[in-house]
Scaffold this active site. Structure first.
Site, PDB file in Angstrom:
ATOM      1  N   LYS A  87       0.818  -1.216   0.000  1.00 12.92           N
ATOM      2  CA  LYS A  87       0.000   0.000   0.000  1.00 12.92           C
ATOM      3  C   LYS A  87       0.854   1.269   0.000  1.00 12.92           C
ATOM      4  O   LYS A  87       0.438   2.315  -0.492  1.00 12.92           O
ATOM      5  CB  LYS A  87      -0.929   0.003   1.222  1.00 12.92           C
ATOM      6  CG  LYS A  87      -1.960  -1.116   1.236  1.00 12.92           C
ATOM      7  CD  LYS A  87      -3.109  -0.868   0.290  1.00 12.92           C
ATOM      8  CE  LYS A  87      -4.094  -2.029   0.273  1.00 12.92           C
ATOM      9  NZ  LYS A  87      -5.148  -1.889  -0.741  1.00 12.92           N
ATOM     10  N   GLU A 109      -9.487   6.479   3.046  1.00 12.13           N
ATOM     11  CA  GLU A 109     -10.316   5.477   3.709  1.00 12.13           C
ATOM     12  C   GLU A 109      -9.425   4.290   4.005  1.00 12.13           C
ATOM     13  O   GLU A 109      -8.422   4.077   3.317  1.00 12.13           O
ATOM     14  CB  GLU A 109     -11.470   5.048   2.797  1.00 12.13           C
ATOM     15  CG  GLU A 109     -11.118   3.965   1.771  1.00 12.13           C
ATOM     16  CD  GLU A 109     -10.077   4.379   0.741  1.00 12.13           C
ATOM     17  OE1 GLU A 109      -9.985   5.573   0.454  1.00 12.13           O
ATOM     18  OE2 GLU A 109      -9.347   3.499   0.235  1.00 12.13           O
ATOM     19  N   SER A 374       1.936  -9.651  -0.579  1.00 11.72           N
ATOM     20  CA  SER A 374       1.610  -8.222  -0.608  1.00 11.72           C
ATOM     21  C   SER A 374       1.892  -7.534   0.721  1.00 11.72           C
ATOM     22  O   SER A 374       2.047  -6.316   0.783  1.00 11.72           O
ATOM     23  CB  SER A 374       0.148  -8.030  -0.997  1.00 11.72           C
ATOM     24  OG  SER A 374      -0.691  -8.810  -0.165  1.00 11.72           O
TER      25      SER A 374
HETATM   26  C1  LIG Z   1      -1.348  -6.900   2.825  1.00 15.62           C
HETATM   27  C2  LIG Z   1      -2.545  -6.636   1.961  1.00 15.62           C
HETATM   28  N1  LIG Z   1      -2.684  -7.328   0.819  1.00 15.62           N
HETATM   29  C3  LIG Z   1      -3.746  -7.138   0.014  1.00 15.62           C
HETATM   30  C4  LIG Z   1      -4.742  -6.230   0.326  1.00 15.62           C
HETATM   31  C5  LIG Z   1      -5.902  -6.100  -0.617  1.00 15.62           C
HETATM   32  O1  LIG Z   1      -5.857  -4.930  -1.365  1.00 15.62           O
HETATM   33  P1  LIG Z   1      -5.502  -4.925  -2.902  1.00 15.62           P
HETATM   34  O2  LIG Z   1      -6.341  -5.965  -3.554  1.00 15.62           O
HETATM   35  O3  LIG Z   1      -5.841  -3.535  -3.327  1.00 15.62           O
HETATM   36  O4  LIG Z   1      -4.048  -5.216  -3.057  1.00 15.62           O
HETATM   37  C6  LIG Z   1      -4.643  -5.475   1.504  1.00 15.62           C
HETATM   38  C7  LIG Z   1      -5.675  -4.502   1.871  1.00 15.62           C
HETATM   39  O5  LIG Z   1      -5.695  -3.925   2.920  1.00 15.62           O
HETATM   40  C8  LIG Z   1      -3.509  -5.680   2.348  1.00 15.62           C
HETATM   41  O6  LIG Z   1      -3.356  -5.018   3.498  1.00 15.62           O
END
Ligand SMILES: Cc1ncc(COP(=O)(O)O)c(C=O)c1O
Length: 402
Positions: A87, A109, A374
């Protein structure tokens, strides 16, 4: 920059109240100007290196690969970025843009809290006032992140309307922006919302995929796997590969605890319907009243009822495949990678990890599968410890609260 898209197939667009057309037009102009401006890109790259900690490593998961006995599993350790998740790439990009636009205040948000933490950190670094809207229910579930946001100097506003979760926080942030855009930029946290957000967020996140392409240039990549909440980590990871026929790109949605509406967040392979919500057209989970449905996932970041419009389109045209992983499978993957690799996946990314384990089994040994971690699992300790080790964890919490 890739071609600017207002629509992706029949998804996307800018379906907003008249009052928001002006700030979105201003943002589109600024984004198109600065994303090709060498000074801006140099500043972004410097922040990426010195503040975010890029490039993040690409780890060969050797023990897991040996144990599974199929394709070679690699993990992109996005969780090693500052604040613990991808993020931050988007938060820093948009905060730098806000500064160039002369804005002094930022709103955002947050659901799981990770986007709020990233935005608050970026604002602290750049000297911007920061207000984060967060559903009261998410504040309860993800309290440590509230603590971090406030430590960074942000004001966290508890949203008490609706189901008190992410979609309600988005509504409040949009309401604020309608009256404050003269001095305020709204940082949306995923590759969704009215244009130019899906394009802009994808571009700021595509640093993940560009690094992978460079780091994996000697590998024979068969598959790339990422979890999909709104879709920002997935689209950023996939972006440099989208126009090629290979590798296979797999998006993993939250299978939650069952197949009924409200028990999961599967928008692409199950009950998702076309809708126009919160300024964009995409696939949404919608109840019999035509309202956004409740969802469930053990990971707070995957339980959003919509999906970014570009991924919705890529799913329809078949360039991105979708699958789902349920809560228990995600927990098993969390344990598997922790024990075998010494890496604790965020609960969201554990969904991608679980899918990668399944897919790797069917691949030949000379081919690679890359999974995007992620984020890292620190933030989920109150969920994972309770799910994996309930009694000692509860005893510990009781003791601490004395
Ligand atoms: C570590 C992590 N991975 C994935 C996501 C999902 O979001 P996005 O699909 O936008 O990557 C989030 C959302 O808070 C997150 O904190």
């Amino acid at each position: 920059m890739k071609k600017y898209n207002n629509f992706f197939g029949r998804f996307g667009g800018r379906y907003v109240a008249e009052v928001l057309r002006e700030p979105l037009r201003e943002l589109e102009d600024a984004y198109k100007k600065y994303i090709v401006d060498t000074d801006f890109i140099d500043e972004l790259n410097k922040f990426a290196k010195d503040f975010i900690g890029r490039p993040t490593p690409l780890l060969f998961a050797e023990n897991s690969t040996n144990q599974i006995g199929g394709g070679q599993i690699y993990i992109k350790l996005e969780g090693l970025a500052n604040t613990g998740a991808h993020k931050i790439n988007n938060a820093v990009g948009q905060a730098l843009l806000a500064k160039r636009m002369g804005k002094t205040r930022v709103i955002a948000e947050t659901g799981a809290g990770q986007h709020g933490v990233a935005t608050a950190a970026a604002c602290a670094r750049l000297g911007l006032e920061c207000v984060i809207y967060m559903g009261a229910e998410d504040i309860r579930r993800q309290h440590p992140n509230v603590y971090w946001m406030e430590l960074y100097g942000a004001k966290v506003v508890s949203v008490e309307s609706g189901s008190k979760t992410l979609k309600d926080a988005v509504n409040e942030a949009l309401r604020d922006w309608s009256g404050s855009f003269n001095n305020t930029h709204y940082i949306i946290g995923s590759a969704l919302g009215p244009s130019p957000y899906p394009d802009m967020v994808r571009e700021f996140q595509s640093v993940i995929g560009r690094e992978v392409k460079e780091q994996a240039k000697d590998l024979d990549i068969a598959v790339m796997v990422a979890c999909v909440g709104g879709g920002s980590n997935a689209i950023g990871f996939f972006e440099p590969f989208l126009e090629m026929n290979t590798p296979r790109l797999v998006g993993v949605e939250a299978g939650g605890k069952g197949s009924g509406l409200g028990e999961n967040a599967i928008r692409m392979t199950d009950s998702g319907k076309d809708g126009i919500v919160q300024g964009y057209k995409s696939k949404f989970l919608i109840d019999s009243d035509g309202q956004l449905s409740e969802t469930h996932s053990i990971s707070a970041g995957l339980d959003y009822p919509g999906i970014g419009p570009q991924l919705a389109n890529l799913g329809e045209i078949g360039r991105v495949e979708f699958t789902s992983i349920n809560d228990n499978e995600a927990l098993e993957a969390l344990k598997f990678f922790a024990r075998n690799e010494g890496v604790i996946f965020a609960m969201e990314s554990s969904h991608a990890g679980a899918a990668a384990i399944k897919i790797a089994k069917g691949l030949p040994k000379n081919r690679a599968i890359i999974v995007n971690m992620s984020g890292r699992g620190d933030k989920d300790i109150f969920i994972s410890a309770k799910a994996l080790d309930e009694k000692p964890w509860k005893e510990f919490l009781m003791e601490e609260s004395k």
